[in-house]
Design a protein around this motif. Structure first.
Motif, PDB file in Angstrom:
ATOM      1  N   ASP A 241       0.815  -1.218   0.000  1.00 56.65           N
ATOM      2  CA  ASP A 241       0.000   0.000   0.000  1.00 56.65           C
ATOM      3  C   ASP A 241       0.847   1.264   0.000  1.00 56.65           C
ATOM      4  O   ASP A 241       0.413   2.304  -0.500  1.00 56.65           O
ATOM      5  N   ARG A 244       1.612   1.724  -3.643  1.00 51.03           N
ATOM      6  CA  ARG A 244       0.421   2.260  -4.313  1.00 51.03           C
ATOM      7  C   ARG A 244       0.290   3.753  -4.021  1.00 51.03           C
ATOM      8  O   ARG A 244       0.020   4.564  -4.915  1.00 51.03           O
ATOM      9  N   MET A 388      -5.141   2.836  -0.616  1.00 52.36           N
ATOM     10  CA  MET A 388      -4.503   1.938   0.357  1.00 52.36           C
ATOM     11  C   MET A 388      -5.547   1.002   0.970  1.00 52.36           C
ATOM     12  O   MET A 388      -5.870   1.120   2.157  1.00 52.36           O
ATOM     13  N   LYS A 391      -4.253  -1.360   4.129  1.00 54.95           N
ATOM     14  CA  LYS A 391      -3.857  -0.580   5.305  1.00 54.95           C
ATOM     15  C   LYS A 391      -5.053   0.161   5.895  1.00 54.95           C
ATOM     16  O   LYS A 391      -5.160   0.312   7.121  1.00 54.95           O
TER      17      LYS A 391
END
Length: 450
Positions: A241, A244, A388, A391
């Motif tokens: 994440d 990303r 995300m 997360k």
């Protein structure tokens, strides 16, 4: 790689499949039956590396005296050969009308002008190659000495057999959004819509064009050994994440090319995630601000209204506007602006805490500040879910919010990101995991086998 980066897709199509080959040939036959394909002779410049004919206006002579394409700087040669043409000139006016239509949204808008200029002097397109030279291509129906031009072939990947038979009326066309790299705009904004017009299939109306990722301002190339391996990025940055997030935060959704600089990436991740978000969570769930790991219920909070201040109203107004601004950014395919809004909200919360100094305040005042702040964190995390996902769910669960998976399944993001929608009497564990700081920027760029 898709699974590793938590990216879901409905269909993954390969142009090497038997189904695709049949679809391409079916599209060819339909266009031929409608009079849009004919055999002729092409005389002009040809680029073997790009497998494409190049108009005289797009040719230049380099310092070594070699004639090359302006677009890719690759060498070209003079060629005369028999070929099949697609009669795009018969569709010029309709293409121009589509490009000029207010319903056709091309972003950045400069590409609309570029495509209109290209269309004005565009000739019929050669859509076949001799099988003696390009033997790996899909055979032209009823013409074994010819194969189909690779870009005509590639565009048909958007089709499937049922799609062609139904004239595009399958319930999934036209797309609500089509995202393109800047190097394939001409094929998708001229050749592709012309094919659709000839087949009487609806045209796309929302096209967004993005630039390229560079490494230290140099285009990625296997020959230069500077192609970033996403798997190695995950190892360097510790969580998929965070990768990303970095790609969205730095990857401008507009035309501009973006340079991937490891030092800038690490600095941004530390600033946004480790400091702005991570440290905020640590403060709010510490024993100093949350001696009992439980937020007050709405009834308890209401009883403390006489301790509310103007600063509470101000932070509430800020947080109430977060979702609409972020939703607009996502709708406009500007996720980096969504991040900007989310981080600004977290900065406002941090400033609110610093100004209020709840660790010095009465118990009631401290509860109000912590409640407003955690409510803001909940809203911000909800808006960051598309960027995300793993997360976000992890942090919300640790904050005692266990219904977010249902929110995602039911697509109730607007309701979730509304102010004052937290479950009453929420338990907040004092073990919320923060984002680890990336102490030293990675400096090596590893080749990724593409």
């Amino acid at each position: 790689m898709w699974d590793a980066f938590t990216i879901q897709y409905t269909t993954y199509a390969r142009t090497t499949s038997t189904t695709h080959m049949k679809t391409v040939q079916q599209v060819w036959e339909q266009l031929q039956e409608r009079g849009y394909i004919y055999r002729g002779t092409y005389s002009g410049w040809y680029c073997r590396d790009d497998e494409t004919f190049v108009p005289q206006s797009k040719i230049y002579q380099n310092s070594h005296g070699t004639y090359c394409t302006q677009e890719t700087q690759r060498p070209v040669e003079k060629l005369d050969e028999s070929t099949f043409f697609f009669k795009i000139t018969a569709l010029r006016q309709r293409l121009e009308d589509w490009l000029n239509s207010a319903e056709t949204n091309i972003v950045p808008a400069s590409y609309r002008t570029t495509m209109l200029s290209s269309l004005a002097d565009m000739e019929d397109v050669s859509i076949s190659r001799p099988s003696s030279r390009v033997g790996w291509g899909i055979p032209v129906p009823n013409s074994p000495t010819d194969t189909i031009y690779v870009w005509f072939d590639a565009l048909c990947v958007y089709f499937n057999t049922h799609f062609v038979e139904s004239g595009g009326r399958t319930g999934v066309w036209p797309p609500t959004l089509q995202i393109l790299g800047k190097d394939i705009v001409r094929f998708h904004c001229l050749l592709w819509p012309a094919i659709l017009l000839a087949l009487q299939v609806p045209l796309p109306t929302n096209i967004h064009i993005h630039g390229h990722w560079l490494v230290d301002n140099v285009k990625m190339s296997k020959s230069l050994n500077n192609v970033l391996d996403p798997a190695l990025l995950v190892r360097h940055l510790r969580h998929v994440d965070t990768v990303r997030y970095a790609l969205v935060a730095f990857g401008h959704s507009k035309f501009t090319d973006m340079s991937f600089n490891p030092h800038c990436v690490v600095h941004r991740l530390n600033s946004d995630l480790a400091n702005n978000l991570g440290n905020l969570l640590m403060r709010l769930t510490s024993s100093a601000l949350l001696p009992i790991p439980r937020l007050p219920s709405y009834e308890e909070l209401h009883s403390l209204r006489d301790e509310e201040e103007a600063s509470d109203t101000r932070i509430r107004v800020v947080l109430e506007g977060v979702y609409d601004r972020v939703a607009t950014s996502y709708k406009n395919v500007e996720p980096e602006d969504a991040i900007h809004t989310a981080m600004n909200a977290l900065t406002e919360i941090n400033q609110y805490i610093n100004q209020q100094e709840p660790w010095k305040a009465t118990a009631g005042r401290r509860q109000i500040v912590v409640w407003y702040s955690l409510e803001g964190v909940r809203i911000v995390l909800g808006t960051l879910y598309p960027i995300m996902p793993t997360k976000t769910i992890e942090l919300l669960t640790q904050l005692g919010i266990t219904n977010f998976c249902d929110v995602c399944r039911k697509q109730q993001f607007k309701e979730f990101c509304g102010f004052n929608t937290r479950h009453a009497d929420s338990t907040v564990p004092q073990t919320v995991h923060r984002f680890d700081r990336n102490v030293s920027p990675f400096t090596k760029v590893h080749t990724f086998d593409v």
